[in-house]
Design a protein around this motif. Structure first.
Motif, PDB file in Angstrom:
ATOM      1  N   VAL A 178      -4.503   2.536  -0.332  1.00 11.68           N
ATOM      2  CA  VAL A 178      -3.682   3.834  -0.026  1.00 11.68           C
ATOM      3  C   VAL A 178      -4.160   4.127   1.297  1.00 11.68           C
ATOM      4  O   VAL A 178      -5.367   4.238   1.929  1.00 11.68           O
ATOM      5  CB  VAL A 178      -4.069   4.899  -0.876  1.00 11.68           C
ATOM      6  CG1 VAL A 178      -3.398   6.268  -0.425  1.00 11.68           C
ATOM      7  CG2 VAL A 178      -3.665   4.670  -2.278  1.00 11.68           C
ATOM      8  N   VAL A 179      -3.123   4.387   2.268  1.00  7.99           N
ATOM      9  CA  VAL A 179      -3.233   4.838   3.866  1.00  7.99           C
ATOM     10  C   VAL A 179      -2.994   6.316   3.642  1.00  7.99           C
ATOM     11  O   VAL A 179      -1.828   6.797   3.313  1.00  7.99           O
ATOM     12  CB  VAL A 179      -2.578   4.067   4.734  1.00  7.99           C
ATOM     13  CG1 VAL A 179      -2.479   4.422   6.224  1.00  7.99           C
ATOM     14  CG2 VAL A 179      -2.819   2.248   4.480  1.00  7.99           C
ATOM     15  N   VAL A 180      -4.015   7.086   4.254  1.00  9.24           N
ATOM     16  CA  VAL A 180      -3.628   8.522   4.297  1.00  9.24           C
ATOM     17  C   VAL A 180      -3.871   9.062   5.826  1.00  9.24           C
ATOM     18  O   VAL A 180      -4.775   8.708   6.530  1.00  9.24           O
ATOM     19  CB  VAL A 180      -4.831   9.246   3.528  1.00  9.24           C
ATOM     20  CG1 VAL A 180      -4.776  10.881   3.824  1.00  9.24           C
ATOM     21  CG2 VAL A 180      -4.979   8.878   2.087  1.00  9.24           C
ATOM     22  N   VAL A 181      -2.572   9.692   6.144  1.00 10.92           N
ATOM     23  CA  VAL A 181      -2.466  10.148   7.418  1.00 10.92           C
ATOM     24  C   VAL A 181      -2.891  11.879   7.574  1.00 10.92           C
ATOM     25  O   VAL A 181      -2.092  12.379   6.978  1.00 10.92           O
ATOM     26  CB  VAL A 181      -1.150   9.940   8.163  1.00 10.92           C
ATOM     27  CG1 VAL A 181      -1.153  10.628   9.554  1.00 10.92           C
ATOM     28  CG2 VAL A 181      -0.831   8.351   7.946  1.00 10.92           C
ATOM     29  N   ILE A 234      -6.488   8.522  10.631  1.00 12.97           N
ATOM     30  CA  ILE A 234      -5.829   7.585   9.412  1.00 12.97           C
ATOM     31  C   ILE A 234      -6.954   6.947   8.841  1.00 12.97           C
ATOM     32  O   ILE A 234      -8.049   6.529   9.425  1.00 12.97           O
ATOM     33  CB  ILE A 234      -4.989   6.453  10.118  1.00 12.97           C
ATOM     34  CG1 ILE A 234      -3.751   7.187  11.089  1.00 12.97           C
ATOM     35  CG2 ILE A 234      -4.452   5.358   9.212  1.00 12.97           C
ATOM     36  CD1 ILE A 234      -2.897   6.174  11.776  1.00 12.97           C
ATOM     37  N   SER A 235      -6.937   7.110   7.303  1.00 14.79           N
ATOM     38  CA  SER A 235      -8.133   6.431   6.548  1.00 14.79           C
ATOM     39  C   SER A 235      -7.302   5.390   5.802  1.00 14.79           C
ATOM     40  O   SER A 235      -6.251   5.851   5.297  1.00 14.79           O
ATOM     41  CB  SER A 235      -8.564   7.623   5.735  1.00 14.79           C
ATOM     42  OG  SER A 235      -9.032   8.534   6.617  1.00 14.79           O
ATOM     43  N   VAL A 236      -7.827   4.191   5.671  1.00 13.84           N
ATOM     44  CA  VAL A 236      -7.454   3.336   4.614  1.00 13.84           C
ATOM     45  C   VAL A 236      -8.391   3.153   3.439  1.00 13.84           C
ATOM     46  O   VAL A 236      -9.566   3.041   3.930  1.00 13.84           O
ATOM     47  CB  VAL A 236      -7.171   1.820   5.383  1.00 13.84           C
ATOM     48  CG1 VAL A 236      -6.776   0.743   4.413  1.00 13.84           C
ATOM     49  CG2 VAL A 236      -6.225   1.836   6.423  1.00 13.84           C
ATOM     50  N   TYR A 237      -7.987   3.196   2.325  1.00 11.60           N
ATOM     51  CA  TYR A 237      -8.651   3.082   1.137  1.00 11.60           C
ATOM     52  C   TYR A 237      -8.288   2.053   0.174  1.00 11.60           C
ATOM     53  O   TYR A 237      -7.281   1.787   0.359  1.00 11.60           O
ATOM     54  CB  TYR A 237      -8.643   4.391   0.203  1.00 11.60           C
ATOM     55  CG  TYR A 237      -9.200   5.685   0.811  1.00 11.60           C
ATOM     56  CD1 TYR A 237     -10.393   6.005   0.720  1.00 11.60           C
ATOM     57  CD2 TYR A 237      -8.400   6.610   1.609  1.00 11.60           C
ATOM     58  CE1 TYR A 237     -11.141   7.171   1.394  1.00 11.60           C
ATOM     59  CE2 TYR A 237      -9.004   7.698   2.171  1.00 11.60           C
ATOM     60  CZ  TYR A 237     -10.266   7.961   2.221  1.00 11.60           C
ATOM     61  OH  TYR A 237     -10.639   9.154   2.634  1.00 11.60           O
ATOM     62  N   ALA A 238      -9.344   1.596  -0.545  1.00 12.89           N
ATOM     63  CA  ALA A 238      -9.057   0.198  -1.481  1.00 12.89           C
ATOM     64  C   ALA A 238      -9.915   0.432  -2.826  1.00 12.89           C
ATOM     65  O   ALA A 238     -10.635   1.004  -2.563  1.00 12.89           O
ATOM     66  CB  ALA A 238      -9.293  -0.940  -0.816  1.00 12.89           C
ATOM     67  N   ALA A 239      -9.369   0.237  -3.847  1.00 14.53           N
ATOM     68  CA  ALA A 239      -9.814   0.089  -5.248  1.00 14.53           C
ATOM     69  C   ALA A 239     -10.983  -0.734  -4.875  1.00 14.53           C
ATOM     70  O   ALA A 239     -10.920  -1.943  -4.420  1.00 14.53           O
ATOM     71  CB  ALA A 239      -9.035  -0.051  -6.277  1.00 14.53           C
ATOM     72  N   PHE A 244       0.755  -1.143   0.060  1.00 18.96           N
ATOM     73  CA  PHE A 244       0.125   0.048   0.215  1.00 18.96           C
ATOM     74  C   PHE A 244       0.863   1.246  -0.054  1.00 18.96           C
ATOM     75  O   PHE A 244       1.888   1.115   0.287  1.00 18.96           O
ATOM     76  CB  PHE A 244      -0.900  -0.136   1.249  1.00 18.96           C
ATOM     77  CG  PHE A 244      -0.395  -0.133   2.721  1.00 18.96           C
ATOM     78  CD1 PHE A 244       0.110   1.094   3.148  1.00 18.96           C
ATOM     79  CD2 PHE A 244      -0.042  -1.428   3.271  1.00 18.96           C
ATOM     80  CE1 PHE A 244       0.609   1.030   4.290  1.00 18.96           C
ATOM     81  CE2 PHE A 244       0.541  -1.283   4.167  1.00 18.96           C
ATOM     82  CZ  PHE A 244       1.104  -0.165   4.861  1.00 18.96           C
ATOM     83  N   ALA A 245       0.294   2.433  -0.452  1.00 22.79           N
ATOM     84  CA  ALA A 245       0.727   3.489  -0.463  1.00 22.79           C
ATOM     85  C   ALA A 245       0.579   4.214   0.545  1.00 22.79           C
ATOM     86  O   ALA A 245      -0.348   4.153   1.261  1.00 22.79           O
ATOM     87  CB  ALA A 245       0.574   4.570  -1.897  1.00 22.79           C
ATOM     88  N   LEU A 246       1.562   4.985   1.226  1.00 29.04           N
ATOM     89  CA  LEU A 246       1.338   5.959   2.313  1.00 29.04           C
ATOM     90  C   LEU A 246       1.400   7.556   2.021  1.00 29.04           C
ATOM     91  O   LEU A 246       2.504   7.851   1.352  1.00 29.04           O
ATOM     92  CB  LEU A 246       2.320   5.557   3.430  1.00 29.04           C
ATOM     93  CG  LEU A 246       2.040   6.209   4.780  1.00 29.04           C
ATOM     94  CD1 LEU A 246       0.972   5.746   5.496  1.00 29.04           C
ATOM     95  CD2 LEU A 246       3.152   5.768   5.774  1.00 29.04           C
ATOM     96  N   ASP A 247       0.460   8.196   2.406  1.00 28.59           N
ATOM     97  CA  ASP A 247       0.526   9.726   2.003  1.00 28.59           C
ATOM     98  C   ASP A 247      -0.109  10.279   2.970  1.00 28.59           C
ATOM     99  O   ASP A 247      -0.770  10.023   4.157  1.00 28.59           O
ATOM    100  CB  ASP A 247      -0.346   9.778   0.742  1.00 28.59           C
ATOM    101  CG  ASP A 247       0.028  11.361   0.141  1.00 28.59           C
ATOM    102  OD1 ASP A 247       1.092  11.783   0.518  1.00 28.59           O
ATOM    103  OD2 ASP A 247      -0.584  11.297  -1.088  1.00 28.59           O
ATOM    104  N   GLY A 248       0.134  11.881   3.164  1.00 30.32           N
ATOM    105  CA  GLY A 248       0.064  12.464   4.191  1.00 30.32           C
ATOM    106  C   GLY A 248      -0.845  13.773   3.718  1.00 30.32           C
ATOM    107  O   GLY A 248      -0.717  14.440   2.632  1.00 30.32           O
ATOM    108  N   ILE A 249      -1.646  14.247   4.838  1.00 33.63           N
ATOM    109  CA  ILE A 249      -2.485  15.601   4.767  1.00 33.63           C
ATOM    110  C   ILE A 249      -2.033  16.547   5.730  1.00 33.63           C
ATOM    111  O   ILE A 249      -2.272  15.933   6.863  1.00 33.63           O
ATOM    112  CB  ILE A 249      -3.946  15.260   4.543  1.00 33.63           C
ATOM    113  CG1 ILE A 249      -4.358  14.494   3.474  1.00 33.63           C
ATOM    114  CG2 ILE A 249      -4.760  16.887   4.553  1.00 33.63           C
ATOM    115  CD1 ILE A 249      -5.682  14.105   3.419  1.00 33.63           C
TER     116      ILE A 249
END
Length: 140
Positions: free
Chosen positions: A85-88, A132-137, A48-53
């Motif tokens: 994708v995991v977004v922090v 933390i939010s975990v998204y999947a296609a 998974f990709a890890l991205d930040g806001i």
């Protein structure tokens, strides 16, 4: 000798009062490690990709405990193509982002990155500075 002894006691007193707390106010390592464990419960062995806001703040607060657990973390640039994708998101920057973490900021991130194909799998607070939010296609 007396002056040196008094100076030693004063300096020791200052040093003791400056000790850091047993647990960091943001939960420190135990909370970050628990958050990484929860992410891995959701993602399993899937890379998974890890991205930040916000954009200028990286997601290293979660990256380190994930990598310590030997998670298959992809670079943030992979967020454009990764199936998971995991977004922090850091709520301290809600005003800067123009949207609140926990929904609106993440929705704006999805729109900006063109990742409308991702659906929310899990979202949780990991302390006062991390949502933390975990998204999947393929998830509605």
């Amino acid at each position: 000798r007396l002056a040196a002894g008094v100076l030693f006691v004063v300096l020791a007193g200052i040093a003791v009062t400056a000790w850091p707390p047993d647990v960091a106010p943001d939960g420190g390592w135990p909370l970050a490690d628990a958050a990484a464990g929860r992410v891995l419960e959701v993602t399993g062995d899937e890379p998974f990709a890890l991205d930040g806001i916000p954009e200028f703040k990286n997601a290293n607060a979660l990256r380190f405990p994930l990598e310590w657990r030997e998670a298959p973390v992809l670079p943030a640039v992979a967020a454009a193509t990764s199936g998971v994708v995991v977004v922090v998101c850091d709520p301290v920057f809600d005003e800067v982002v123009g949207a609140a973490c926990g929904g609106d900021a993440e929705d704006a991130w999805l729109a900006e990155t063109g990742r409308g194909d991702l659906g929310l799998v899990d979202r949780f607070e990991a302390g006062p500075r991390r949502v933390i939010s975990v998204y999947a296609a393929g998830v509605p």
